[in-house]
Design an enzyme around this catalytic site. Structure first.
Site, PDB file in Angstrom:
ATOM      1  N   ALA A 156     -16.383  22.089   2.924  1.00  0.00           N
ATOM      2  CA  ALA A 156     -16.444  21.322   1.680  1.00  0.00           C
ATOM      3  C   ALA A 156     -16.978  22.200   0.551  1.00  0.00           C
ATOM      4  O   ALA A 156     -16.697  21.953  -0.614  1.00  0.00           O
ATOM      5  CB  ALA A 156     -17.314  20.091   1.861  1.00  0.00           C
ATOM      6  N   GLN A 157     -17.774  23.228   0.925  1.00  0.00           N
ATOM      7  CA  GLN A 157     -18.336  24.089  -0.114  1.00  0.00           C
ATOM      8  C   GLN A 157     -17.291  25.064  -0.661  1.00  0.00           C
ATOM      9  O   GLN A 157     -17.098  25.196  -1.854  1.00  0.00           O
ATOM     10  CB  GLN A 157     -19.532  24.894   0.428  1.00  0.00           C
ATOM     11  CG  GLN A 157     -20.810  24.076   0.533  1.00  0.00           C
ATOM     12  CD  GLN A 157     -20.771  23.136   1.740  1.00  0.00           C
ATOM     13  OE1 GLN A 157     -20.316  23.532   2.817  1.00  0.00           O
ATOM     14  NE2 GLN A 157     -21.220  21.897   1.547  1.00  0.00           N
ATOM     15  N   THR A 158     -16.591  25.742   0.248  1.00  0.00           N
ATOM     16  CA  THR A 158     -15.633  26.757  -0.212  1.00  0.00           C
ATOM     17  C   THR A 158     -14.337  26.117  -0.682  1.00  0.00           C
ATOM     18  O   THR A 158     -13.642  26.656  -1.521  1.00  0.00           O
ATOM     19  CB  THR A 158     -15.294  27.748   0.922  1.00  0.00           C
ATOM     20  OG1 THR A 158     -14.734  26.995   2.012  1.00  0.00           O
ATOM     21  CG2 THR A 158     -16.525  28.477   1.401  1.00  0.00           C
ATOM     22  N   ASP A 204       0.849  -1.177   0.000  1.00  0.00           N
ATOM     23  CA  ASP A 204       0.000   0.000   0.000  1.00  0.00           C
ATOM     24  C   ASP A 204       0.883   1.225   0.000  1.00  0.00           C
ATOM     25  O   ASP A 204       1.897   1.269   0.679  1.00  0.00           O
ATOM     26  CB  ASP A 204      -0.878   0.005   1.256  1.00  0.00           C
ATOM     27  CG  ASP A 204      -2.116  -0.842   1.042  1.00  0.00           C
ATOM     28  OD1 ASP A 204      -2.606  -0.866  -0.098  1.00  0.00           O
ATOM     29  OD2 ASP A 204      -2.563  -1.487   2.004  1.00  0.00           O
ATOM     30  N   ASP A 214      -5.583  -4.170   6.205  1.00  0.00           N
ATOM     31  CA  ASP A 214      -6.170  -4.029   7.526  1.00  0.00           C
ATOM     32  C   ASP A 214      -7.694  -3.953   7.496  1.00  0.00           C
ATOM     33  O   ASP A 214      -8.352  -4.338   8.429  1.00  0.00           O
ATOM     34  CB  ASP A 214      -5.588  -2.808   8.252  1.00  0.00           C
ATOM     35  CG  ASP A 214      -5.662  -1.545   7.417  1.00  0.00           C
ATOM     36  OD1 ASP A 214      -6.280  -1.600   6.337  1.00  0.00           O
ATOM     37  OD2 ASP A 214      -5.108  -0.531   7.843  1.00  0.00           O
ATOM     38  N   ASP A 252      -4.726  25.958  10.887  1.00  0.00           N
ATOM     39  CA  ASP A 252      -5.096  24.731  10.167  1.00  0.00           C
ATOM     40  C   ASP A 252      -4.439  23.538  10.846  1.00  0.00           C
ATOM     41  O   ASP A 252      -3.226  23.373  10.806  1.00  0.00           O
ATOM     42  CB  ASP A 252      -4.612  24.882   8.710  1.00  0.00           C
ATOM     43  CG  ASP A 252      -5.071  23.719   7.850  1.00  0.00           C
ATOM     44  OD1 ASP A 252      -5.574  22.727   8.412  1.00  0.00           O
ATOM     45  OD2 ASP A 252      -4.912  23.820   6.626  1.00  0.00           O
TER      46      ASP A 252
END
Lengths: 553, 715
Positions: B407-409, B334, B550, B371
């Site tokens: 999620a919009q901006t 992975d 996993d 952030d």
């Protein structure tokens, strides 16, 4: 030219011949066994014996066909000998005694050609031609068929089918052995070998006695005797007899005939598995072992230790003057390295250590280059065992030509390897443990023991040459050696075919940098080493009490 | 229970990223294992090892002979024959002993707990009815139990309600607690671990007595250890060799009697009489010839191989899987967590034309201070490392107004002192700039495309100062390939193993990372079905496949793979499907597992070669000892110039026994393995164990003879 130089030239010219024939003959045999076309004569044979030539067989069916064919051959050959006085061309010979007939029948069907009789005074022309010569062809073809079946096991993937025994048998006889034998026989006739149906000539010898000189179809039998690595002579003295081996160059030709097919088969193998380098590697293993053996044997004979050889200047006892020491040694090496067993000199009279080399050659399992077919499959089994140990050492499940060598494969390879040493050692031990059988020995001390050891080694490995010096046409030896020949031939064949079946079922693992390369000198050296060490470890105690005890001072 | 006590007896922490090594052998361990070694003399158990069983029969036979015709020589040989068997048992006992120590610590975790089972029908989400107290062993599959802080989880299962921090040190040795919650891929809990906080409801998935810890105990103790395919094959070869030497030794007797009879003048000796070679010498020869070295160490090698995995916190459910690991042809790895660090990180600031890079860096840092995503943190860190910008706490800018990501901006940022800074998805920030009257140049678009093209993720930084909107530049976020991965993959290639990276990324990004990491191939936008199909395809071609996984959706692929390593953090379904569990949940460990598998096979092959090669010297010792009296020429074979027949035979027997003990550490540790091509590996091992196996016994037997010749009865 000194004998040494002459000997070296003799061997070099043989090597040159084998290098030249290796490729075309190997490629030709590849086409013979891989082609789909049947010759007209072959179709006729298939129709006669009721075989569908395009139907393939599983390993068990292949093995059953082979065993049935061999069993019928033994019965036929036994009957022919027992009834020869009632049939034609018997030259007035009496029926062969039961134990000699049994021994001879097994001997020729197993490609051993051990002879407990003397040819010219026992077998009429009919037995020689319709019985013995026929077996000289088909027993050789059987050996090649088994080798080809094993190679198919490596080459094929995810199948139960190993080819058709009858087709392989017929093609090997018709397309490979017959044409070469035909040309070879003409050459031998040109060299002075006899080929006639003449009745025995009575001649008066120098001492005044009379002797019957038998002629017969000698040249035609001689060539297949060598080409098919059979070894059963028309005459008791085998290739030492001038009618069987006239001059120096027929001697050369006979050695060449012995070696030509066994040394070309690895090429066929390489072509069939699609990687010629694999074939070269097998050839290299065979050649290395053969060269070591020839060099040792020739130098031991040329060194001629001991009082008489010192006085006469050469170890000439038991050797023909027309061949000399070196050429005789080359013949002795060739005949014991293969399963031939023809002799042009008497191994019993070789120096003790030289005699040991001939024994050791056979103890190797006759793989360098070995009998037609038998040498290749024996060598491939040794390669499988080597791959197993070597493969573990590179950290992978061992694989050879992409086929995994797992429990089943190693079991079959081990059983194959066990058969002949067990037969040789138990047979010798029984003979040495019994006062009656010891009475057959003409010599005392270690040399007498060597004679017995040689006999069982020769029979179990299907060689057929005799050390001599041992009275073997007794019921006990005929039966015991006959059993050794039969078990030493057919048990390994069944194991090899089972191995082939198990390999053919697998789908190959692709090669990668982590795969053990089996075409490099490293691997060649390792197979040589494993073969020598395994054989030495198995037979050293016996050899120590025979030739080593006699030869080391 | 503290993790320290767990670590003490044998489970050394795995050397991270290090070469395959192994635990050293403590001499005290040998002494401690002696009683077990003697117990293993019981023929009922010993017969499973055919080579050593033959030695034991020989030892019994020799003992009888020594009693009937006592001599110092006979008794000395008898003692060493018995020691040969004991040493072989010792090797196995030591290997098992290490596992037992680990099992003991596991047993401590498996004390009887009382479970609080929910009575009657209950569905997750509904109110919990009455509880009843039952013993943990009485729990059945499908029962629901409630576990609260401070309690031990009574059995393996899945969390169906709640979230809790769990101390799993009992099985992993890792003291930091882990989070377990209902749903998702972190729902599996293991019996014997302890809930540290909160309350969870667990559905029991194990059958009574078959818990994970039970299986672990069985595994590390080597109980019901089954022979692996290669081990079976090797055993067959060893049995065949034993038969050959048995025949060679037995058939020698009539030959020897004949030889003795042919030389009537030679006196009987301790080695050879008129009845042939004496029984003591015959047994000695047989024991020296049959492959006792590898026969003695074979099972210890297998147990130690499993043990080496356990030391690296990997549990193999079968020895077969460990062996398959050595054969692996394709590794599926992975991307995230294995090849790359878990998250994308800022790696470059590319300013728009006319903007100084420092200005971009400052704006990027400013916009990311609040952030808390790993990407956001990485921007702050990169600004500090590359441009020396001090990390400011959001609190320092008291009057700043933080704009969170939605999620919009699709962007986040800050408004401070009338200046607005935004960073986010390229299209979102460019639109924001345009909407505010700015005109992002084409160059910015080109930078964004370049970053995308190189497999990175572009984040555009824009600002509005004094009413003027503009784009400052682009932050290049990229997947950071773990250090040393390229070298690892190069090694894999040399070992003939193909590496395939599995990722959910788009092919472009996937290719960039695959190139950087140096894997051979990649599977982009991979679904579980794609993975399964890839494994099948590789297996069609005859290659063995190893992978880690996993999630529950990895289970089919884990089951299909030849070596499926489940992460301990994963779901029970994944752990059930795989044939190994990595307690550290470190996917990189797959590479070490492959090396351990190879090392296991190499150790077997090397010691087999050594064992067979040893026989040559032994012949040179014993054959002249037996027969030089009748055939004096054979004294020439006594190249070691051993003092007397008796001392030669005894020395060979002693060497044969001592070499077993001397090789126990090697058997347990495994031979040194360095990834390289098969050819090189073989060359090296052949030299060391083949040639070494021929030479060492000559020196060893000679040395022992120098001491032994002074014993009574040796001349």
């Amino acid at each position: 030219m000194s004998p040494t130089t002459a000997g070296i030239l003799f061997i070099l010219s043989l090597i040159a011949f084998l290098v030249l024939t290796h490729r075309p003959l190997g490629d030709y045999m590849y086409r013979v066994y891989s082609g789909a076309r049947h010759l007209g004569i072959e179709r006729v044979i298939y129709r006669l014996i009721g075989v569908r030539p395009d139907a393939e067989q599983r390993w068990s069916v292949y093995a059953r066909s082979l065993l049935a064919f061999s069993a019928i051959s033994i019965l036929f050959l036994y009957g022919l000998q027992r009834l020869q006085d009632k049939l034609f061309l018997s030259l007035g010979m009496a029926p062969v005694t039961d134990h000699v007939a049994w021994n001879t029948a097994v001997s020729f069907v197993t490609n051993t050609n051990w002879q407990s009789y003397s040819g010219e005074s026992t077998m009429g022309h009919l037995v020689q031609m319709a019985g013995l010569a026929v077996q000289n062809f088909v027993s050789a073809a059987v050996g090649m068929a088994v080798a080809i079946a094993l190679v198919r096991g490596f080459a094929r993937r995810r199948t139960e089918e190993l080819g058709n025994f009858w087709v392989d048998l017929v093609r090997g006889s018709v397309r490979i052995l017959l044409p070469i034998a035909f040309v070879g026989a003409l050459a031998l006739v040109a060299g002075g070998l006899v080929q006639n149906f003449a009745a025995p000539h009575d001649v008066t010898t120098l001492t005044g006695g009379t002797q019957a000189i038998t002629g017969g179809p000698v040249a035609s039998q001689e060539i297949i005797k060598e080409l098919g690595t059979n070894g059963g002579g028309f005459y008791n003295t085998n290739s030492a007899h001038p009618f069987e081996n006239a001059v120096s160059w027929t001697n050369w030709l006979e050695i060449a005939a012995i070696l030509v097919i066994p040394f070309a088969l690895p090429r066929t193998f390489g072509r069939m598995v699609g990687d010629r380098r694999q074939g070269y590697a097998i050839t290299a293993v065979m050649a290395t072992l053969a060269l070591i053996s020839v060099a040792l044997l020739t130098s031991l004979e040329l060194a001629h230790g001991g009082t008489v050889p010192q006085a006469t200047g050469a170890a000439m006892e038991g050797k023909e003057v027309r061949f000399g020491v070196a050429d005789s040694a080359a013949f002795a090496a060739a005949t014991t390295l293969t399963s031939t067993g023809a002799v042009d000199s008497f191994h019993d009279s070789y120096t003790a250590l030289g005699g040991m080399i001939t024994m050791f050659n056979m103890m190797l399992g006759e793989v360098a280059p070995g009998g037609v077919g038998a040498g290749l499959y024996g060598m491939l089994v040794l390669a499988v065992i080597t791959v197993f140990v070597a493969g573990l050492m590179v950290g992978r499940t061992p694989e050879y030509l992409g086929k995994k060598i797992g429990a089943r494969e190693i079991k079959l390879a081990s059983m194959y390897f066990l058969v002949t040493p067990v037969l040789v050692l138990t047979g010798t031990a029984f003979a040495m443990g019994s006062p009656e059988q010891r009475a057959s020995m003409l010599n005392t001390g270690p040399h007498g023991f060597s004679e017995v050891l040689y006999a069982f080694t020769s029979a179990s490995n299907n060689n057929g040459s005799a050390f001599g010096g041992l009275t073997v046409n007794t019921p006990w030896y005929d039966v015991a050696l006959g059993l050794c020949m039969a078990l030493g031939r057919f048990l390994p064949i069944v194991f090899v075919l089972a191995l082939a079946g198990s390999l053919a079922r697998q789908s190959p693992v692709p090669a990668s940098a982590g795969t053990l390369p089996t075409h490099r000198p490293q691997f060649v050296g390792m197979v040589v080493g494993v073969t020598l060490i395994l054989v030495a470890l198995t037979f050293l105690p016996a050899l120590a009490l025979g030739p080593l005890a006699e030869g080391i001072h | 229970m503290s993790s320290q006590t767990l670590q003490a007896p044998g489970r050394t922490p795995a050397p991270k990223g290090g070469r395959v090594g192994g635990g050293l052998l403590d001499p005290r361990q040998l002494v401690r294992s002696l009683p077990a070694a003697f117990a293993k003399l019981n023929p009922v158990t010993l017969w499973r090892n055919p080579v050593m069983f033959i030695v034991e029969i020989g030892a019994v036979f020799a003992t009888v002979l020594a009693i009937t015709e006592p001599s110092f020589f006979a008794w000395a040989v008898v003692v060493w024959l018995w020691l040969t068997v004991v040493f072989a048992n010792l090797a196995e006992a030591v290997a098992e002993g290490r596992g037992k120590a680990q099992a003991a610590t596991l047993r401590a975790a498996k004390r009887d707990t009382v479970a609080r089972r929910i009575r009657g029908d209950w569905r997750p989400g509904s109110a919990v009815p009455a509880l009843e107290d039952v013993g943990a062993p009485e729990l059945a599959q499908g029962d629901f139990v409630v576990v609260e802080a401070g309690e031990v989880i009574p059995g393996d299962g899945d969390v169906v309600e709640g979230i809790a921090s769990v101390d799993e040190s009992a099985i992993t040795g890792e003291s930091a607690p882990v989070i377990r919650e209902s749903g998702g891929d972190r729902s599996a809990v293991t019996g014997g671990t302890k809930v540290l906080s909160d309350r969870i409801v667990v559905r029991i998935t194990q059958r009574p007595g078959e818990s994970f810890i039970d299986r672990m105990i069985a595994l590390v103790e080597g109980a019901n250890r089954q022979k692996t395919p290669n081990e079976i094959a090797l055993n067959i070869l060893l049995a065949a060799l034993t038969i050959i030497f048995l025949v060679a030794t037995a058939t020698m007797q009539p030959m020897a009697i004949y030889a003795k009879a042919e030389n009537p003048g030679v006196l009987d000796s301790l080695a050879l009489t008129a009845d042939g070679v004496t029984g003591i010498v015959l047994v000695s020869l047989l024991v020296c010839l049959i492959p006792t070295t590898i026969g003695a160490l074979l099972s210890a090698i297998g147990i130690a191989g499993m043990d080496r995995l356990v030391q690296r916190n990997v549990l193999a459910m079968s020895g077969r899987a460990v062996e398959a690991a050595g054969d692996v042809g394709t590794l599926l790895l992975d991307k995230t967590g294995t090849i790359t660090l878990g998250n994308r990180q800022a790696s470059e600031f590319v300013p728009a034309p006319g903007v100084p890079v420092e200005e971009l860096a400052a704006a990027a840092q400013l916009s990311s201070l609040a952030d808390e995503t790993p990407e956001g943190r990485s921007i702050v860190v990169y600004a500090k490392e590359a441009y020396g910008l001090r990390e400011r706490q959001p609190g320092e800018l008291a009057h700043a107004e933080w704009v969170p990501f939605t999620a919009q901006t699709r962007m986040s940022g800050v408004e401070v002192d009338g200046r607005q800074v935004r960073k986010g998805a390229a299209t979102a920030v460019m639109k924001w700039v345009r909407d505010n009257g700015g005109h992002p140049t084409d160059e910015v678009g080109a930078i964004v495309d370049a970053v995308s093209g190189s497999g990175g993720t572009p984040l555009v930084v824009g600002e509005i100062t004094d009413g003027r909107a503009r784009v400052l530049g682009v932050i290049h976020l990229k997947d950071v390939v773990k250090q040393g991965m390229r070298e690892r993959f190069d090694e894999m290639r040399r070992m003939g193993i193909r590496t395939v990276m599995i990722t959910g990324d788009n092919p472009l990004t996937a290719r960039a990372i695959a190139d950087e990491a140096g894997v051979d191939d990649f599977l982009a936008e991979a679904t579980p079905e794609d993975k399964l199909a890839l494994i099948r395809k590789e297996q069609e071609g005859g290659r063995l496949v190893a992978m880690t996984g996993d999630g529950t959706n990895d289970a089919p692929a884990l089951a299909q793979a030849d070596v499926g390593v489940a992460m301990n953090t994963g779901t029970s379904a994944a752990k059930e499907a795989g044939n190994m569990v990595d307690l550290d949940s470190n996917p990189t460990k797959l590479i070490e597992i492959v090396e351990i598998g190879k090392q296991l096979l190499i150790t077997r092959g090397a010691l087999t070669t050594f064992s067979i090669a040893n026989d040559i010297a032994k012949y040179f010792a014993i054959i002249p000892a037996m027969f030089a009296a009748v055939y004096p020429g054979l004294e020439a074979l006594n190249v070691m110039r051993l003092a007397s027949p008796q001392s030669a035979i005894l020395s060979a027997v002693i060497f044969n026994a001592i070499v077993i003990v001397a090789l126990i550490p090697l058997a347990l540790r495994g031979v040194r393995y360095r990834p390289s091509s098969a050819s090189k590996l073989l060359g090296r091992n052949l030299c060391l164990y083949g040639l070494g196996g021929i030479v060492v016994p000559f020196a060893g037997i000679k040395f022992i003879d120098l001491l032994v010749q002074f014993l009574p009865g040796m001349s």
